[in-house]
Design an enzyme around this catalytic site. Structure first.
Site, PDB file in Angstrom:
ATOM      1  N   HIS A  62      38.447  62.580  51.202  1.00 46.61           N
ATOM      2  CA  HIS A  62      38.652  61.474  52.142  1.00 46.61           C
ATOM      3  C   HIS A  62      39.190  60.269  51.379  1.00 46.61           C
ATOM      4  O   HIS A  62      39.243  60.270  50.154  1.00 46.61           O
ATOM      5  CB  HIS A  62      37.363  61.134  52.891  1.00 46.61           C
ATOM      6  CG  HIS A  62      36.261  60.586  52.030  1.00 46.61           C
ATOM      7  ND1 HIS A  62      35.705  61.287  50.987  1.00 46.61           N
ATOM      8  CD2 HIS A  62      35.621  59.393  52.057  1.00 46.61           C
ATOM      9  CE1 HIS A  62      34.766  60.557  50.422  1.00 46.61           C
ATOM     10  NE2 HIS A  62      34.696  59.399  51.040  1.00 46.61           N
ATOM     11  N   HIS A 104      38.284  57.094  50.840  1.00 43.44           N
ATOM     12  CA  HIS A 104      37.562  55.962  50.246  1.00 43.44           C
ATOM     13  C   HIS A 104      37.964  55.779  48.791  1.00 43.44           C
ATOM     14  O   HIS A 104      38.248  56.744  48.086  1.00 43.44           O
ATOM     15  CB  HIS A 104      36.044  56.170  50.374  1.00 43.44           C
ATOM     16  CG  HIS A 104      35.549  55.936  51.776  1.00 43.44           C
ATOM     17  ND1 HIS A 104      34.402  56.497  52.270  1.00 43.44           N
ATOM     18  CD2 HIS A 104      36.076  55.198  52.782  1.00 43.44           C
ATOM     19  CE1 HIS A 104      34.231  56.107  53.525  1.00 43.44           C
ATOM     20  NE2 HIS A 104      35.249  55.328  53.855  1.00 43.44           N
ATOM     21  N   ASP A 118      36.596  55.155  45.983  1.00 48.11           N
ATOM     22  CA  ASP A 118      35.947  55.823  44.845  1.00 48.11           C
ATOM     23  C   ASP A 118      36.391  57.269  44.707  1.00 48.11           C
ATOM     24  O   ASP A 118      36.035  57.932  43.733  1.00 48.11           O
ATOM     25  CB  ASP A 118      34.414  55.711  44.938  1.00 48.11           C
ATOM     26  CG  ASP A 118      33.842  56.284  46.223  1.00 48.11           C
ATOM     27  OD1 ASP A 118      34.476  56.110  47.281  1.00 48.11           O
ATOM     28  OD2 ASP A 118      32.767  56.899  46.175  1.00 48.11           O
ATOM     29  N   HIS A 152      31.930  61.667  58.210  1.00 50.42           N
ATOM     30  CA  HIS A 152      31.668  60.584  57.259  1.00 50.42           C
ATOM     31  C   HIS A 152      32.306  59.329  57.851  1.00 50.42           C
ATOM     32  O   HIS A 152      32.946  59.395  58.895  1.00 50.42           O
ATOM     33  CB  HIS A 152      32.263  60.965  55.899  1.00 50.42           C
ATOM     34  CG  HIS A 152      32.019  59.965  54.806  1.00 50.42           C
ATOM     35  ND1 HIS A 152      30.785  59.478  54.502  1.00 50.42           N
ATOM     36  CD2 HIS A 152      32.879  59.364  53.939  1.00 50.42           C
ATOM     37  CE1 HIS A 152      30.890  58.623  53.494  1.00 50.42           C
ATOM     38  NE2 HIS A 152      32.143  58.529  53.136  1.00 50.42           N
ATOM     39  N   ASP A 205      31.719  63.183  50.465  1.00 49.04           N
ATOM     40  CA  ASP A 205      30.786  62.302  51.168  1.00 49.04           C
ATOM     41  C   ASP A 205      30.600  62.818  52.594  1.00 49.04           C
ATOM     42  O   ASP A 205      31.567  63.195  53.259  1.00 49.04           O
ATOM     43  CB  ASP A 205      31.356  60.878  51.221  1.00 49.04           C
ATOM     44  CG  ASP A 205      31.467  60.255  49.836  1.00 49.04           C
ATOM     45  OD1 ASP A 205      31.154  60.946  48.855  1.00 49.04           O
ATOM     46  OD2 ASP A 205      31.883  59.077  49.761  1.00 49.04           O
TER      47      ASP A 205
HETATM   48 ZN   LIG Z   1      32.216  58.187  47.841  1.00 50.82          ZN
HETATM   49 ZN   LIG Z   2      33.108  57.870  51.298  1.00 54.68          ZN
END
Ligand SMILES: [Zn+2]
Ligand SMILES: [Zn+2]
Length: 295
Positions: A36, A38, A40, A116, A187
């Site tokens: 995904h 995000h 990080d 998520h 996640d």
């Molecule tokens: Zn993450």
């Molecule tokens: Zn995430």
């Protein structure tokens, strides 16, 4: 890694530095699967691309991800890293939808949706097809000469030997063996819809950002506790569980303790841990220990 194929799943900050230190090398890491968008999970792509540009170790990099993740990655690579420069190698973007995303004769990768924060979050299933092992002692008994005849039998074709005998694959192949199944979930905020897709996997890798003491926070940010991840492993009958994405506030042994109450075959992945799955058994290797390093 599957035979000669290497996949990198997600690319957090510092990934390229860790790969260099690990001695794994970048060769053939030409497919990056993103769970995904995000930050990080994608920030490391900038560093990876600039490293590739300097060393020109590969000709093509393919990034797989949902459409939202790919847009964000393109902003990062073209807006921040390259800023109008041309990348030294071809960068391909492959938009992931649920279903098969990569296939070879004996192996495939499937994407499945996970819940998520944000749209287009996916998990990945790496599945070896079942295969029938070649039985060399049978081939000896039947006096089959080495070479192309054996290869064709392994591929399931009947052959006619120079002496005129016809040999059927069933005569030299053993009973079907299941292939290895590895499921990777990034996640994720709920697990009830993942039981089927994880069923009987040899290995499940999944996040556990929190422990039960912060179950409310886990719920709020759409993450899991170690206990919830272990529950999924138990319900879906997986053989081994590796927990990742653990909040810095926790000690590894506390994470393990919470997970192992429910699911004893639970482990925590740290940088430079390399796990191999062979016939359902998990082997752990530390890449910084030269004696253990795989060649
Ligand atoms: Zn993450
Ligand atoms: Zn995430």
């Amino acid at each position: 890694m599957h035979d000669e194929q290497r996949f990198l799943i997600d690319c957090g900050e510092g990934t390229q530095r860790q790969i260099m230190k690990s001695g794994l090398g970048f060769k053939r890491i030409n497919k990056v699967l993103i769970t995904h968008g995000h930050l990080d999970h994608i920030l490391g792509l900038g560093g990876l691309l600039s490293t590739f540009m300097r060393w020109e170790t590969i000709e093509k990099l393919e990034v797989f991800g949902g459409s939202w993740a790919l847009k964000r990655i393109q902003d990062l690579l073209y807006g921040v890293v390259l800023r109008g420069a041309r990348p030294a190698m071809e960068v391909g973007f492959r938009e992931v939808k649920a279903g098969i995303i990569f296939e070879e004769d004996d192996f495939n990768v499937t994407a499945f949706p996970v819940y998520h924060r944000g749209p287009d979050c996916f998990g990945y299933r790496f599945e070896e097809k079942t295969h029938r092992p070649f039985l060399p002692e049978r081939a000896e008994e039947l006096d089959i000469p080495p070479g192309s005849w054996r290869r064709e039998l392994v591929n399931g074709q009947s052959v006619i030997l120079p002496d005129g005998r016809q040999i059927h694959p069933d005569q030299v192949l053993g009973p079907e063996l299941p292939g290895t199944l590895y499921v990777h979930v990034g996640d994720v905020g709920r697990t009830d819809d993942l039981i089927d897709v994880c069923r009987n996997a040899d290995l499940l890798v999944i996040e556990s950002t929190y422990l039960e003491d912060q179950v409310e926070l886990a719920h709020q940010f759409s993450h899991l506790t170690a206990r919830q991840a272990a529950d999924l492993a138990l319900k879906s009958g997986v053989k081994n569980l590796i927990l990742t994405h653990i909040s810095r506030r926790y000690r590894e042994r506390d994470v393990l303790a919470e997970a192992r109450v429910v699911f004893p075959n639970a482990y925590v992945a740290r940088d430079f841990d390399d796990f191999q799955v062979k016939r359902g058994e998990l082997h752990k290797i530390n890449l910084l220990d030269p004696g253990q390093r795989r060649k």
